[in-house]
Design an enzyme around this catalytic site. Structure first.
Site, PDB file in Angstrom:
ATOM      1  N   GLY A  47       0.822  -1.205   0.000  1.00  9.64           N
ATOM      2  CA  GLY A  47       0.000   0.000   0.000  1.00  9.64           C
ATOM      3  C   GLY A  47       0.851   1.248   0.000  1.00  9.64           C
ATOM      4  N   GLU A  67       5.533  -3.218   1.252  1.00 13.00           N
ATOM      5  CA  GLU A  67       5.852  -2.664  -0.064  1.00 13.00           C
ATOM      6  C   GLU A  67       5.082  -1.361  -0.171  1.00 13.00           C
ATOM      7  OE1 GLU A  67       4.387  -3.248  -4.521  1.00 13.00           O
ATOM      8  OE2 GLU A  67       4.930  -5.131  -3.541  1.00 13.00           O
ATOM      9  N   CYS A 102       2.510  -1.126  -9.111  1.00  9.99           N
ATOM     10  CA  CYS A 102       3.623  -0.681  -8.277  1.00  9.99           C
ATOM     11  C   CYS A 102       4.923  -0.622  -9.070  1.00  9.99           C
ATOM     12  CB  CYS A 102       3.791  -1.597  -7.071  1.00  9.99           C
ATOM     13  SG  CYS A 102       3.806  -3.348  -7.482  1.00  9.99           S
ATOM     14  N   GLU A 143       5.672   9.492  -5.521  1.00 12.51           N
ATOM     15  CA  GLU A 143       4.948   8.634  -6.451  1.00 12.51           C
ATOM     16  C   GLU A 143       3.645   9.282  -6.898  1.00 12.51           C
ATOM     17  OE1 GLU A 143       3.469   3.980  -6.728  1.00 12.51           O
ATOM     18  OE2 GLU A 143       3.458   4.987  -4.781  1.00 12.51           O
TER      19      GLU A 143
END
Length: 536
Positions: free
Chosen positions: A240, A265, A302, A393
């Site tokens: 997440g 992660e 991801c 991100e």
């Protein structure tokens, strides 16, 4: 029919008054069905059942666990089209994508079943006694990996099957011999219930203990914090956001008498080096390849390539324009849920609003329909080095081009990179030789290095490394994909001078499991006393 209950081992409970509903970005409304938020008593009951089940489940044979995992795979397939349709409605992902993801989920369960039959994951090492050694004798020492205890697993938003209820964290923990308590993702509650029911059926059919698996419903961080802080939980698997992962990590260390590992992660922008020889030789193909990767799954992977490092020369402007044109051809597509769609619009604007960042292409806003369009921006290497916000991100189909002056500028800029899941090098043989030093710098920053491919697409296999240096993950030496993921939920134990009858089978002289073991420094499947070196 969905019941909206929590799975407390083999029981279903819904004592709480608070309910959640799943929202569909496809239908643009809540889906039918209320799902009961787990109460504190239900959370405690699930963890206590997992603790009790651990005593039995940790002692099951590898063959018994393998049969359990195979049965889970079978039961998931038995759900048929109902699972595909519900997951599509809850995530906006196309039915074909969901079908493929179901295959991956079932495949990784079966892969772990095969891995269990092999047994090598216990890493059995034997140093036999040397009673006559001078000046001191050596004891008989035998070491192997054993299950760590009950594991809390947090389902991910972007993979409703493969990184969710029966995903890689659950599969690897169960393979290791650890009971699992899943926190269902609030965006795909119906999908979770269907898969959780399949796991429970498989557990009952294969004679697993009550409590080997539970699934709980909650919102925000409340349920997650309660799970992580419970003293019976011994490890956490999480996929997440950076903020969510770090909150769990802090609780696991600061708010418990016994700190536990959180394998999280969290964040990666997956840099790509697009080297000049490759652009000169094949600009159209490279632009098409990168555009497809940036927009795959609406950028909700991801491993989405969010950074492109390019040497600024006579071909650069034309190449960036080709990439922009390719992105412009990709239509808006539905995102996973309202929260992710809103966050994408916000994060994209924050990136484009940074000093020194120029928008190259920006698709029209489509947030009202819970859809996203691609964006491309560019900046200089110097600006990138000075502004750490350019490494935040953007979860969606957006990428930032970083223009470097030469090889030295590229190497210096890569040294400023945060830890990443992947790094990609697109170059000719001459490129790879010329920019070798830059590639070496990037290797230190990533968990997987791809040559002349794209980072999207993670093979479930023995050699896969899906992890990376912080902040991509909390532990750079572990993977969340592939059979090596089992190591997160094991710990080593050394047995000293233990009588043969009390040793685990993996460490007995006779080697009844026929494992590959290291005996007195030599790899062999032979019984102790009949050691022959094995060529590996």
């Amino acid at each position: 029919m969905l019941l909206g209950h929590n799975f407390i081992g083999f029981e279903t409970r819904s004592a709480g008054d608070k309910k959640l509903q799943a929202f569909s970005t496809v239908q643009k409304e809540n889906l039918p069905g209320d799902f009961a938020i787990a109460t504190a008593d239900e959370i405690s009951a699930a963890v206590q059942k997992a603790k009790a089940a651990f005593e039995t489940y940790s002692q099951t044979s590898f063959a018994e666990r393998a049969a359990f995992l195979e049965a889970i795979a079978d039961e998931i397939m038995e759900l048929g089209d109902a699972l595909i349709l519900r997951a599509h409605l809850e995530t906006g992902l196309p039915e074909a994508r969901i079908t493929g993801e179901r295959g991956r989920t079932v495949g990784q369960l079966r892969l772990f079943a095969t891995h269990l039959q092999d047994g090598s994951f216990v890493d059995a090492i034997i140093d036999t006694a040397m009673p006559d050694r001078k000046p001191l004798p050596r004891a008989d020492l035998r070491r192997m990996m054993v299950p760590i205890g009950p594991v809390a697993v947090f389902a991910a938003s972007n993979f409703p099957l493969a990184f969710s209820t029966a995903g890689g964290d659950t599969a690897s923990a169960l393979a290791a011999g650890c009971p699992v308590v899943v926190k269902a993702h609030s965006a795909h509650l119906g999908t979770n219930e269907l898969v959780a029911s399949a796991i429970i059926k498989a557990a009952q059919k294969t004679g697993m203990p009550d409590g080997v698996f539970s699934s709980l419903i909650g919102e925000g961080s409340v349920l997650g914090q309660q799970l992580v802080k419970h003293p019976a939980i011994k490890a956490v698997g999480f996929t997440g956001s950076f903020r969510g992962g770090m909150a769990l990590m802090k609780s696991a260390v600061n708010d418990r008498e016994e700190p536990i590992p959180v394998y999280a992660e969290m964040s990666s922008i997956n840099p790509v080096l697009v080297l000049p020889g490759k652009i000169a030789a094949d600009a159209d193909a490279v632009a098409a390849q990168l555009s497809a990767s940036i927009t795959l799954g609406v950028g909700q992977f991801c491993t989405n390539p969010g950074l492109l490092f390019i040497i600024n020369d006579s071909n650069t402007e034309a190449f960036v324009q080709k990439l922009s044109n390719a992105l412009a051809q990709v239509p808006a597509a539905t995102m996973l849920n309202k929260t992710i769609c809103s966050a994408y619009q916000s994060e994209r604007q924050q990136l484009l609003g940074q000093p020194g960042v120029q928008a190259v292409f920006q698709g029209e806003e489509a947030g009202a329909d819970y859809k996203a369009t691609a964006s491309l921006a560019q900046t200089t290497a110097e600006n990138f080095r000075q502004n750490s916000a350019l490494q935040n991100e953007v979860f969606g189909p957006t990428s930032l081009v970083v223009l470097c002056n030469d090889a030295a500028d590229l190497k210096e800029t890569l040294a400023h990179l945060h830890g990443q899941l992947t790094g990609t090098v697109m170059g000719t043989p001459d490129d790879l030789a010329q920019f070798h030093n830059s590639v070496e710098v990037m290797t230190q920053k990533v968990g997987r290095l791809i040559y002349n491919g794209v980072p999207t697409g993670v093979e479930v296999s023995h050699a896969m490394m899906h992890g990376g240096p912080f902040p991509a993950t909390t532990f750079a030496h572990f993977t969340s994909v592939g059979t090596e993921a089992i190591n997160r939920f094991l710990r080593p134990v050394c047995y000293q001078d233990c009588p043969q009858e009390f040793l685990p089978d993996a460490l007995k002289d006779s080697n009844p499991l026929h494992l590959m073991r290291k005996v007195d420094g030599v790899f062999t499947r032979n019984a102790v006393g009949r050691v022959a070196a094995v060529s590996l």
